[in-house]
Design a protein around this motif. Sequence first.
Motif, PDB file in Angstrom:
ATOM      1  N   PHE A 152       6.743  -7.869 -26.515  1.00  0.00           N
ATOM      2  CA  PHE A 152       5.871  -7.573 -27.648  1.00  0.00           C
ATOM      3  C   PHE A 152       6.354  -8.331 -28.884  1.00  0.00           C
ATOM      4  CE2 PHE A 152       4.649  -4.832 -31.281  1.00  0.00           C
ATOM      5  CZ  PHE A 152       3.290  -4.995 -31.183  1.00  0.00           C
ATOM      6  N   CYS A 153       7.503  -7.955 -29.417  1.00  0.00           N
ATOM      7  CA  CYS A 153       7.953  -8.600 -30.659  1.00  0.00           C
ATOM      8  C   CYS A 153       8.644  -9.945 -30.388  1.00  0.00           C
ATOM      9  CB  CYS A 153       8.875  -7.670 -31.447  1.00  0.00           C
ATOM     10  SG  CYS A 153      10.517  -7.460 -30.712  1.00  0.00           S
ATOM     11  N   GLY A 154       9.370 -10.034 -29.290  1.00  0.00           N
ATOM     12  CA  GLY A 154      10.072 -11.269 -28.948  1.00  0.00           C
ATOM     13  C   GLY A 154      11.319 -11.534 -29.762  1.00  0.00           C
ATOM     14  N   GLY A 183      13.841  -8.825 -30.302  1.00  0.00           N
ATOM     15  CA  GLY A 183      14.851  -7.792 -30.099  1.00  0.00           C
ATOM     16  C   GLY A 183      14.684  -6.531 -30.921  1.00  0.00           C
ATOM     17  N   CYS A 185      11.675  -4.222 -30.712  1.00  0.00           N
ATOM     18  CA  CYS A 185      10.819  -3.142 -30.186  1.00  0.00           C
ATOM     19  C   CYS A 185      11.344  -2.526 -28.886  1.00  0.00           C
ATOM     20  CB  CYS A 185       9.403  -3.659 -29.962  1.00  0.00           C
ATOM     21  SG  CYS A 185       9.234  -4.792 -28.561  1.00  0.00           S
ATOM     22  N   GLN A 186      12.188  -3.210 -28.180  1.00  0.00           N
ATOM     23  CA  GLN A 186      12.737  -2.791 -26.882  1.00  0.00           C
ATOM     24  C   GLN A 186      11.654  -2.579 -25.818  1.00  0.00           C
ATOM     25  OE1 GLN A 186      15.612   0.378 -27.434  1.00  0.00           O
ATOM     26  NE2 GLN A 186      17.115  -1.203 -27.879  1.00  0.00           N
ATOM     27  N   CYS A 193      10.715  -4.822 -23.904  1.00  0.00           N
ATOM     28  CA  CYS A 193      11.014  -5.756 -22.818  1.00  0.00           C
ATOM     29  C   CYS A 193      12.283  -5.387 -22.061  1.00  0.00           C
ATOM     30  CB  CYS A 193      11.150  -7.169 -23.373  1.00  0.00           C
ATOM     31  SG  CYS A 193      12.581  -7.358 -24.455  1.00  0.00           S
ATOM     32  N   CYS A 209      14.116 -10.443 -24.077  1.00  0.00           N
ATOM     33  CA  CYS A 209      13.851 -11.486 -25.070  1.00  0.00           C
ATOM     34  C   CYS A 209      15.118 -11.948 -25.785  1.00  0.00           C
ATOM     35  CB  CYS A 209      12.816 -11.016 -26.085  1.00  0.00           C
ATOM     36  SG  CYS A 209      13.387  -9.724 -27.206  1.00  0.00           S
TER      37      CYS A 209
HETATM   38  S1  FES Z   1      10.015  -7.960 -26.964  1.00  0.00           S
HETATM   39 FE1  FES Z   1      10.666  -6.594 -28.498  1.00  0.00          FE
HETATM   40  S2  FES Z   1      12.762  -6.308 -28.044  1.00  0.00           S
HETATM   41 FE2  FES Z   1      12.123  -7.799 -26.622  1.00  0.00          FE
END
Ligand code: FES
Length: 84
Positions: free
Chosen positions: A44-46, A48, A50-51, A53, A66
Amino acid sequence: MTGHILWNDRDVPYEQGETLAQALNRAGITHLGTGLAGQSRSVFCGIGQCQNCLVILEGKGPCEACRVLCADGLAVSPVGTPHD
Ligand code: FES
């Protein structure tokens, strides 16, 4: 390509400097796990934050796909029920 990671025992090629998320996405693997409410999780955020992934690194436990660079032979699996 400079190596392969293992996603559920499937070889996934990566290029030098790629994160797990980048290599998995290029291989068409976007479902990275299942959340507690049954929702599909993916990048989602890419960055680190939002967690969303989170994946399981063999021998280390949960980590953000990510933020982890690929390494040859690194074994990775989804959190929750796999769909891929
Ligand atoms: S995509 Fe958000 S923490 Fe990895």
